[in-house]
Design a protein around this motif. Sequence first.
Motif, PDB file in Angstrom:
ATOM      1  N   ALA A  61       0.834  -1.208   0.000  1.00 22.75           N
ATOM      2  CA  ALA A  61       0.000   0.000   0.000  1.00 22.75           C
ATOM      3  C   ALA A  61       0.866   1.256   0.000  1.00 22.75           C
ATOM      4  CB  ALA A  61      -0.956  -0.003   1.176  1.00 22.75           C
ATOM      5  N   GLY A  62       1.999   1.212  -0.711  1.00 21.63           N
ATOM      6  CA  GLY A  62       2.856   2.376  -0.834  1.00 21.63           C
ATOM      7  C   GLY A  62       3.815   2.579   0.315  1.00 21.63           C
ATOM      8  N   VAL A  63       3.816   1.715   1.315  1.00 21.40           N
ATOM      9  CA  VAL A  63       4.683   1.848   2.489  1.00 21.40           C
ATOM     10  C   VAL A  63       5.774   0.792   2.398  1.00 21.40           C
ATOM     11  CG1 VAL A  63       4.803   1.803   4.995  1.00 21.40           C
ATOM     12  CG2 VAL A  63       2.769   2.747   3.851  1.00 21.40           C
ATOM     13  N   ASN A  64       7.042   1.214   2.602  1.00 14.31           N
ATOM     14  CA  ASN A  64       8.156   0.269   2.576  1.00 14.31           C
ATOM     15  C   ASN A  64       8.056  -0.685   3.760  1.00 14.31           C
ATOM     16  OD1 ASN A  64       9.177   1.467   0.308  1.00 14.31           O
ATOM     17  ND2 ASN A  64      10.675   2.731   1.384  1.00 14.31           N
ATOM     18  N   VAL A  65       8.072  -1.992   3.461  1.00 13.22           N
ATOM     19  CA  VAL A  65       8.007  -3.008   4.513  1.00 13.22           C
ATOM     20  C   VAL A  65       9.176  -3.977   4.409  1.00 13.22           C
ATOM     21  CG1 VAL A  65       5.500  -2.878   4.710  1.00 13.22           C
ATOM     22  CG2 VAL A  65       6.528  -4.461   3.068  1.00 13.22           C
ATOM     23  N   GLY A  66      10.120  -3.739   3.510  1.00 13.66           N
ATOM     24  CA  GLY A  66      11.258  -4.625   3.363  1.00 13.66           C
ATOM     25  C   GLY A  66      12.025  -4.289   2.114  1.00 13.66           C
ATOM     26  N   GLN A  67      12.943  -5.187   1.716  1.00 16.28           N
ATOM     27  CA  GLN A  67      13.752  -4.976   0.540  1.00 16.28           C
ATOM     28  C   GLN A  67      14.161  -6.316  -0.032  1.00 16.28           C
ATOM     29  OE1 GLN A  67      17.246  -2.816   1.640  1.00 16.28           O
ATOM     30  NE2 GLN A  67      18.003  -4.401   3.028  1.00 16.28           N
ATOM     31  N   VAL A  68      14.599  -6.260  -1.298  1.00 16.78           N
ATOM     32  CA  VAL A  68      15.078  -7.454  -1.989  1.00 16.78           C
ATOM     33  C   VAL A  68      16.490  -7.745  -1.495  1.00 16.78           C
ATOM     34  CG1 VAL A  68      15.656  -8.456  -4.221  1.00 16.78           C
ATOM     35  CG2 VAL A  68      13.622  -7.009  -3.990  1.00 16.78           C
ATOM     36  N   THR A  69      16.719  -9.016  -1.133  1.00 16.65           N
ATOM     37  CA  THR A  69      18.045  -9.406  -0.636  1.00 16.65           C
ATOM     38  C   THR A  69      18.856 -10.137  -1.685  1.00 16.65           C
ATOM     39  OG1 THR A  69      17.107 -11.441   0.280  1.00 16.65           O
ATOM     40  CG2 THR A  69      17.202  -9.509   1.743  1.00 16.65           C
ATOM     41  N   SER A  70      18.190 -10.806  -2.634  1.00 17.20           N
ATOM     42  CA  SER A  70      18.933 -11.508  -3.690  1.00 17.20           C
ATOM     43  C   SER A  70      18.011 -11.824  -4.848  1.00 17.20           C
ATOM     44  CB  SER A  70      19.564 -12.797  -3.149  1.00 17.20           C
ATOM     45  OG  SER A  70      18.555 -13.724  -2.779  1.00 17.20           O
ATOM     46  N   VAL A  71      18.636 -11.985  -6.044  1.00 12.50           N
ATOM     47  CA  VAL A  71      17.926 -12.382  -7.262  1.00 12.50           C
ATOM     48  C   VAL A  71      18.733 -13.477  -7.926  1.00 12.50           C
ATOM     49  CG1 VAL A  71      16.995 -11.646  -9.482  1.00 12.50           C
ATOM     50  CG2 VAL A  71      16.972 -10.065  -7.542  1.00 12.50           C
ATOM     51  N   SER A  72      18.083 -14.623  -8.230  1.00 12.64           N
ATOM     52  CA  SER A  72      18.790 -15.753  -8.835  1.00 12.64           C
ATOM     53  C   SER A  72      17.841 -16.490  -9.757  1.00 12.64           C
ATOM     54  CB  SER A  72      19.312 -16.687  -7.742  1.00 12.64           C
ATOM     55  OG  SER A  72      18.233 -17.204  -6.967  1.00 12.64           O
ATOM     56  N   HIS A  73      18.421 -17.451 -10.529  1.00 15.00           N
ATOM     57  CA  HIS A  73      17.592 -18.281 -11.392  1.00 15.00           C
ATOM     58  C   HIS A  73      16.851 -19.318 -10.549  1.00 15.00           C
ATOM     59  CE1 HIS A  73      18.854 -16.733 -15.291  1.00 15.00           C
ATOM     60  NE2 HIS A  73      20.120 -16.713 -14.835  1.00 15.00           N
ATOM     61  N   GLY A  90       4.924  -5.522   7.908  1.00 15.08           N
ATOM     62  CA  GLY A  90       4.319  -6.031   6.675  1.00 15.08           C
ATOM     63  C   GLY A  90       3.681  -7.381   6.822  1.00 15.08           C
ATOM     64  N   LEU A  91       3.657  -7.930   8.012  1.00 11.26           N
ATOM     65  CA  LEU A  91       3.064  -9.250   8.254  1.00 11.26           C
ATOM     66  C   LEU A  91       1.621  -9.099   8.733  1.00 11.26           C
ATOM     67  CD1 LEU A  91       6.107 -10.985   9.976  1.00 11.26           C
ATOM     68  CD2 LEU A  91       5.456 -11.008   7.558  1.00 11.26           C
ATOM     69  N   PRO A  92       0.773 -10.094   8.537  1.00 12.93           N
ATOM     70  CA  PRO A  92       1.073 -11.398   7.926  1.00 12.93           C
ATOM     71  C   PRO A  92       0.932 -11.371   6.413  1.00 12.93           C
ATOM     72  CG  PRO A  92      -1.158 -11.420   8.745  1.00 12.93           C
ATOM     73  CD  PRO A  92      -0.595 -10.065   9.100  1.00 12.93           C
ATOM     74  N   ILE A  93       1.565 -12.334   5.746  1.00 15.32           N
ATOM     75  CA  ILE A  93       1.428 -12.561   4.310  1.00 15.32           C
ATOM     76  C   ILE A  93       0.609 -13.831   4.125  1.00 15.32           C
ATOM     77  CG2 ILE A  93       2.636 -12.914   2.129  1.00 15.32           C
ATOM     78  CD1 ILE A  93       3.089 -10.175   3.319  1.00 15.32           C
ATOM     79  N   ARG A  94      -0.462 -13.751   3.297  1.00 13.56           N
ATOM     80  CA  ARG A  94      -1.369 -14.885   3.087  1.00 13.56           C
ATOM     81  C   ARG A  94      -0.913 -15.738   1.905  1.00 13.56           C
ATOM     82  NH1 ARG A  94      -4.294 -14.847   7.812  1.00 13.56           N
ATOM     83  NH2 ARG A  94      -4.824 -12.677   8.356  1.00 13.56           N
ATOM     84  N   SER A  95      -1.471 -16.947   1.819  1.00 13.96           N
ATOM     85  CA  SER A  95      -1.069 -17.878   0.762  1.00 13.96           C
ATOM     86  C   SER A  95      -1.536 -17.429  -0.617  1.00 13.96           C
ATOM     87  CB  SER A  95      -1.622 -19.269   1.054  1.00 13.96           C
ATOM     88  OG  SER A  95      -3.044 -19.243   1.124  1.00 13.96           O
ATOM     89  N   ASP A  96      -2.583 -16.585  -0.695  1.00 10.75           N
ATOM     90  CA  ASP A  96      -3.051 -16.097  -1.990  1.00 10.75           C
ATOM     91  C   ASP A  96      -2.521 -14.706  -2.304  1.00 10.75           C
ATOM     92  OD1 ASP A  96      -4.457 -14.812  -0.038  1.00 10.75           O
ATOM     93  OD2 ASP A  96      -6.413 -14.970  -1.029  1.00 10.75           O
ATOM     94  N   ALA A  97      -1.415 -14.301  -1.682  1.00 10.98           N
ATOM     95  CA  ALA A  97      -0.822 -12.995  -1.928  1.00 10.98           C
ATOM     96  C   ALA A  97      -0.323 -12.906  -3.363  1.00 10.98           C
ATOM     97  CB  ALA A  97       0.320 -12.745  -0.946  1.00 10.98           C
ATOM     98  N   THR A  98      -0.361 -11.702  -3.931  1.00 12.49           N
ATOM     99  CA  THR A  98       0.127 -11.449  -5.284  1.00 12.49           C
ATOM    100  C   THR A  98       1.212 -10.385  -5.227  1.00 12.49           C
ATOM    101  OG1 THR A  98      -1.610  -9.790  -5.641  1.00 12.49           O
ATOM    102  CG2 THR A  98      -2.084 -12.053  -6.348  1.00 12.49           C
ATOM    103  N   LEU A  99       2.199 -10.489  -6.137  1.00  9.49           N
ATOM    104  CA  LEU A  99       3.320  -9.565  -6.184  1.00  9.49           C
ATOM    105  C   LEU A  99       3.476  -9.041  -7.600  1.00  9.49           C
ATOM    106  CD1 LEU A  99       4.015 -11.813  -3.866  1.00  9.49           C
ATOM    107  CD2 LEU A  99       6.242 -10.692  -3.846  1.00  9.49           C
TER     108      LEU A  99
END
Length: 472
Positions: A61-73, A90-99
Motif C-alpha cells: 500500500a505504498g509503504v516500505n516493509v522490506g527490501q530485496v536481498t537476492s535475485v537468482s535463477h 508487513g506481516l502477515p502474508i497470506r497464501s493467496d498474496a500477489t506480487l
Amino acid sequence: MARRPYKGMSPFRAGLIAILVIVVGTYFAFSEQLPFGHPFKLEAVFRSGVNVRQGTPVRIAGVNVGQVTSVSHYRGTQLALVTMSIDKGGLPIRSDATLKIRPRLFLEGNFFVDVQPGSPSAPSVHSGHVIPVAQTNDPVQLDQVLTTLQRGTRRDLEKLLQGYGTALTTPVRGLTAAQSLNKTFVYSSGAFRDASLVNLGLLGSEPHDLSKLIASAGRVSAALDRDEPTLQDLISNLNTTIAATAAQAPALQRAVQLLGPTLTNARSAFTDLDRALPATRAFALELIPGVNETPATIAAARPWLDQMKPFLSKSELGGLTKQLAPATQDLATLTARTPALLKQLDLLDRCITKTIIPTGNIKVNDGAFSTGTENYKEFWYAMVGLAGEGQNFDGNGQYLRLATGGGGHLIQSGNSSYLDAPLFGNAISPPVGTRPAYPGRRPPYVSTTPCYRSPVPDVNGPASTGPADHTR
C-alpha cells in the motif's frame, strides 16, 4: 588503618570502549535491521527479474516493509527467484498474496516490488515460503509493446478490428450484431450465475477433485494417443456429427432460442419437485410396509386367481366380452356425441323453463268467457272436450258429426292450403270471436335467437282489449 591506593581504568581501555560504542551506535542509526535478528524471508518466482536487484524496496500500500536481498535463477530455468526480507509491519502474508514489479515515481527511478498481502480468509505463510509464478506479474516495457505491434501484426490487427466492426454493424433479420449482443445481456446475469454454479460444481466436494479430474483427462488423452486409428475414427465421426448438426442449423437455432424459456420453466419445475420430495419420501416410507406385505398378498390371492382364470376364459366372460365389443364401439360413439346432444337438451330445458312454462301459466283474459285458469289447462280441457264430442254413443269408437245448413251471417276463413284462397260460409248466429284478436300476420321467427332468450308473449296486452274478431 592505611588506605589502599585506587587503581582506575587505563586511558587506553577507556578510549577503546568509547570507539566501540560510537561504532555500534552509528550502525544502529543507519541500519534498518538488527545485526543479530532473523527477519521474515519471502521468496517469489517471476518470469523476469531484470528490473529488480539487491536493495530494491518492497512496499505494501505504498509503504516500505522490506527490501530485496537476492535475485537468482529458479531451479535452472529462465524464471527469476527473488528473495525478500519483510519487516514485522508487513506481516502477515497470506497464501493467496500477489506480487507485482512496478515502476517507482519519476524522481525515484527504478522499480519496486508491490505486495498484495492476500485475503483474510487465506492461511498465513511461514518464513521462506515461495510465491508461485502464477501469482506474480512483471512490468510491461515500451520496447515490448513496440516489438509486439510490428507492421504485419498491426496490419492483421487493423483487419481484425475492421471485420469486427463490420460484423457488429451489419443487419441480420432486422437487427445488427451489436443490438443482438445487447439483447443477450437480459439473460446474461442468470447465465453467468448458472455458469458460476457449474464451475463450483466442477471444483468437486472433496479436496483434489479437480486435480483428479485433470489427471484422469490426461490418462484418457494418453490412451487416445496410443490408439491412433481409434482417434482418427473419433475425429471423422465428430466431423460427420458436426456436418449433420450444421444441416439442421435452423432447427438448432430455434432450439437455442427456446432453451432460455425452457430453462426458466425447468427451474420452477425443479423448485416444485424439490418441495415435493419430502412428501414423496414420507409417502415412500409409509409405503414400505405395504410393499413388504405384497408377496404375502399375492400368495393369499393365488387361489382366487386360480378360480377366476376359468371364469375369464372364452367360454365364459371372455366370450361375453367379445360379443359386447360391437356394443362397446357404439357406446363409445354415443359417448363422443353425447356432449352435443346434452347442449341441445340444455337449450330445450331452458326454453321449457324460461319460455314455454311461463307462457302456459298465463291466464287469458277473454272477458265474459274467461275461465280464470291457466291456458295450458284450457288446452287439455279442449282436448278432453274434443275427445268427448267425437265419442260414439256406446263408447266403442268415434264418428264425425257434420251440421249442414245456412244462415244470414257470412264467415270468411283464412287462405286455404289447397286453393290458396279464402273460404266463405254462412252461420246461423254471429261468431263470438277470440281474444286476443288476430293481428293479421304471424309474428316474425328469428332462428338466430335461442328460445330461452325470447320474451314471454303478452296475451293480455293492448291487443286483447280491442273488439272481438268476428270474421276470422
